[in-house]
Design a protein around this motif. Structure first.
Motif, mmCIF file in Angstrom:
data_model
loop_
_atom_site.group_PDB
_atom_site.id
_atom_site.type_symbol
_atom_site.label_atom_id
_atom_site.label_comp_id
_atom_site.label_asym_id
_atom_site.label_seq_id
_atom_site.Cartn_x
_atom_site.Cartn_y
_atom_site.Cartn_z
ATOM 1 N N LYS A 80 0.833 -1.201 0.000
ATOM 2 C CA LYS A 80 0.000 0.000 0.000
ATOM 3 C C LYS A 80 0.874 1.260 0.000
ATOM 4 N N ARG A 81 1.931 1.196 0.745
ATOM 5 C CA ARG A 81 2.866 2.326 0.812
ATOM 6 C C ARG A 81 3.591 2.527 -0.512
ATOM 7 N N LEU A 82 3.935 1.402 -1.171
ATOM 8 C CA LEU A 82 4.752 1.486 -2.392
ATOM 9 C C LEU A 82 3.935 1.581 -3.679
ATOM 10 N N ALA A 83 2.639 1.339 -3.597
ATOM 11 C CA ALA A 83 1.799 1.300 -4.796
ATOM 12 C C ALA A 83 1.964 2.521 -5.707
ATOM 13 N N PRO A 84 2.030 3.736 -5.165
ATOM 14 C CA PRO A 84 2.172 4.897 -6.045
ATOM 15 C C PRO A 84 3.523 4.963 -6.769
ATOM 16 N N VAL A 85 4.492 4.185 -6.285
ATOM 17 C CA VAL A 85 5.851 4.252 -6.847
ATOM 18 C C VAL A 85 6.022 3.281 -8.007
ATOM 19 N N PHE A 86 5.333 2.151 -7.940
ATOM 20 C CA PHE A 86 5.463 1.143 -8.993
ATOM 21 C C PHE A 86 4.865 1.649 -10.310
ATOM 22 N N THR A 87 5.482 1.247 -11.411
ATOM 23 C CA THR A 87 4.975 1.565 -12.742
ATOM 24 C C THR A 87 4.582 0.262 -13.447
ATOM 25 N N PRO A 88 3.710 0.312 -14.462
ATOM 26 C CA PRO A 88 3.188 -0.907 -15.091
ATOM 27 C C PRO A 88 4.249 -1.843 -15.667
ATOM 28 N N ASP A 89 5.405 -1.323 -16.049
ATOM 29 C CA ASP A 89 6.410 -2.184 -16.674
ATOM 30 C C ASP A 89 7.293 -2.891 -15.648
ATOM 31 N N GLN A 90 7.130 -2.582 -14.375
ATOM 32 C CA GLN A 90 7.937 -3.228 -13.342
ATOM 33 C C GLN A 90 7.305 -4.555 -12.913
#
Length: 273
Positions: A80-90
């Protein structure tokens, strides 16, 4: 491929060491962090080119694939904390069995997979268990499978057999280690053999057995028949084992599955899936 590790406990460290030793990755391609940062810094002492970061967000931004190596109940708040940091290609990869890839996909917008390793992977052997989410494309599946091929035999599994597969592959070495220790202790208590000699003989017997099975000259049942001469000593030993071992292993699987169901229920409450 730049790879991140969030969590450098026992299994996270084993994966890092195995991937480097197998030359599947170079240390400079790894970015790691841990809640107790000293553990990550200890790894860097051995592999100076590894990047250590204070915050998991930094690991995500510097990596194409991120291994989440924390306890099952810590995964949801972390994602939940990291969700905004991840991008679709990761790619986010959990290594714990109670968390399903479908649950990961409800929180993060990137590709999701599960890789359940074994301590045997540290010797660049054994099996690793792979499960891919619907979000994973063919190229991603190939990358992860290729990575794990360097340190194991990757086996893709479905959710339905996750626990029993983990019992065999991941927990199995601990179960067998316990049995061998009991085997050694009984030999010492019942005979005049020294513990040192019993350990040496047992260790080399296991190594030799593994190598023999690797040749595929014998299956497990045929190997038993080759050693167990009719009316001989081995047969008497097998009789003693038959009295308890079968029920023991059945109970072992029952216990692990009960604990697994408890963990699954707690994780479901977090993910609400």
């Amino acid at each position: 491929m730049n790879i991140g590790f969030i969590g450098t406990g026992n299994m996270g460290t084993i994966l890092i060491e195995a991937l480097i030793e197998s030359e599947a990755v170079i240390p400079s391609s790894l970015t790691i962090t841990n809640r107790t940062i000293g553990k990550a810094l200890n790894i860097k002492k051995r592999f100076p080119d590894i990047r250590v970061r204070e915050r998991p967000e930094e690991v995500v931004t510097e990596s194409e694939a991120v291994f989440i190596c924390v306890k099952p109940h810590d995964i949801y708040p972390l994602l939940k904390r990291l969700a905004p940091v991840f991008t679709p290609d990761q790619i986010v990869i959990t290594i714990t069995s109670p968390v399903q890839v479908e649950q990961l996909e409800t929180v993060v917008s990137c590709q999701a997979a599960r890789v359940i390793p074994s301590i045997t992977n540290r010797a660049l052997s054994g099996v690793s268990l792979l499960t891919f989410g619907k979000s994973c494309n063919a190229a991603t599946k190939e990358k992860i499978t290729g990575l794990m091929e360097k340190i194991s035999i990757p086996l893709e599994i479905e959710n339905g057999i996750t626990r029993v597969a983990s019992d065999i592959v991941s927990c199995g070495p601990a179960f067998m280690s316990y049995l061998i220790q009991e085997f050694i202790q009984a030999a010492v208590e019942e005979t005049s053999v020294s513990k040192e000699d019993a350990i040496l003989m047992s260790k080399e017997m296991l190594v030799g057995l593994g190598r023999l099975l690797e040749t595929e000259l014998y299956t497990l049942p045929t190997l038993q028949k080759k050693v167990c001469v009719k009316g001989g000593v081995t047969g008497e030993g097998i009789k003693a084992l038959e009295n308890g071992v079968q029920d023991m292993f059945r109970q072992m699987f029952r216990n692990t599955h009960l604990k697994y169901e408890e963990d699954i229920a707690l994780v479901k409450k977090q993910f609400q899936v």
